[in-house]
Design an enzyme around this catalytic site. Structure first.
Site, PDB file in Angstrom:
ATOM      1  N   GLU A   1      66.479 -25.346  -3.200  1.00  0.00           N
ATOM      2  CA  GLU A   1      66.900 -25.813  -1.948  1.00  0.00           C
ATOM      3  C   GLU A   1      68.467 -25.140  -1.713  1.00  0.00           C
ATOM      4  OE1 GLU A   1      64.741 -29.211  -3.693  1.00  0.00           O
ATOM      5  OE2 GLU A   1      65.842 -27.493  -4.525  1.00  0.00           O
TER       6      GLU A   1
ATOM      7  N   CYS B   1      66.801 -32.861  -5.997  1.00  0.00           N
ATOM      8  CA  CYS B   1      67.485 -33.607  -6.827  1.00  0.00           C
ATOM      9  C   CYS B   1      68.871 -34.169  -6.189  1.00  0.00           C
ATOM     10  CB  CYS B   1      68.167 -32.795  -8.028  1.00  0.00           C
ATOM     11  SG  CYS B   1      69.137 -31.722  -7.369  1.00  0.00           S
TER      12      CYS B   1
ATOM     13  N   HIS C   1      69.620 -23.922  -7.424  1.00  0.00           N
ATOM     14  CA  HIS C   1      68.213 -24.506  -7.119  1.00  0.00           C
ATOM     15  C   HIS C   1      67.750 -23.822  -5.847  1.00  0.00           C
ATOM     16  CE1 HIS C   1      68.807 -28.799  -9.312  1.00  0.00           C
ATOM     17  NE2 HIS C   1      68.931 -27.628 -10.081  1.00  0.00           N
TER      18      HIS C   1
ATOM     19  N   CYS D   1      71.018 -31.491  -4.523  1.00  0.00           N
ATOM     20  CA  CYS D   1      70.457 -31.095  -3.162  1.00  0.00           C
ATOM     21  C   CYS D   1      70.202 -31.871  -2.111  1.00  0.00           C
ATOM     22  CB  CYS D   1      69.081 -30.432  -3.640  1.00  0.00           C
ATOM     23  SG  CYS D   1      69.079 -28.783  -4.812  1.00  0.00           S
TER      24      CYS D   1
END
Length: 153
Positions: A83, A109, A81, A112
């Site tokens: 992040e 999410c 991801h 993260c």
């Protein structure tokens, strides 16, 4: 008379996050992130396959193939991801992100969110929502400030 069209600091960094997402190779959702501190960029990230591995554009999307709903079963994704990549890039280059802010094009999410909490990020500024109620609950229980980006600020 000249009208000042200088973007606010939030607009400036959110535009950078949107620019970062253009590098994404995800087939389902392109996301970008920028970690800042004291109005300076520390790290950026976008979602895509781990370094050196084939991109989803090349091999297909596991989540699509299995019809996994958005916001569920994050482990069934070959991508890292945005992040996560921003945190990783800061670590690779020895940059402390403690007490920094992250600008991200989507609400994080739960995976993260937990990483951002443990990385001591002080604030998350996100543009678009993401369906992950556990992420929102975990962040509500933390000391991390979370706010939705508002262009009119």
């Amino acid at each position: 008379m000249t009208i000042n069209t200088r973007p606010s600091i939030d607009e400036y960094f959110m535009k950078m996050a949107h620019l970062a997402k253009e590098r994404s190779t995800c087939l389902r959702r392109k996301v970008g992130a920028v970690i800042t501190k004291d109005k300076r960029v520390l790290s950026t990230g976008y979602n895509g396959a781990p370094k050196g591995l084939p991109h989803c554009e090349e091999v297909g999307c596991v989540r699509e193939n299995l019809d996994v709903p958005t916001g569920e079963r994050h482990e069934l994704c070959r991508g890292v991801h945005a992040e996560q990549n921003a945190i990783i890039q800061a670590a690779v280059f020895g940059t402390s992100i403690k007490d920094g802010k992250i600008y991200t094009t989507n609400h994080p999410c739960v995976v993260c969110a937990k990483l951002l909490i443990n990385a001591s990020i002080s604030e998350i500024i996100y543009d678009d929502d993401y369906i992950d109620e556990l992420a929102k609950e975990v962040l509500r229980q933390s000391n991390v400030k979370v706010r939705r980006f508002n262009l009119k600020q």
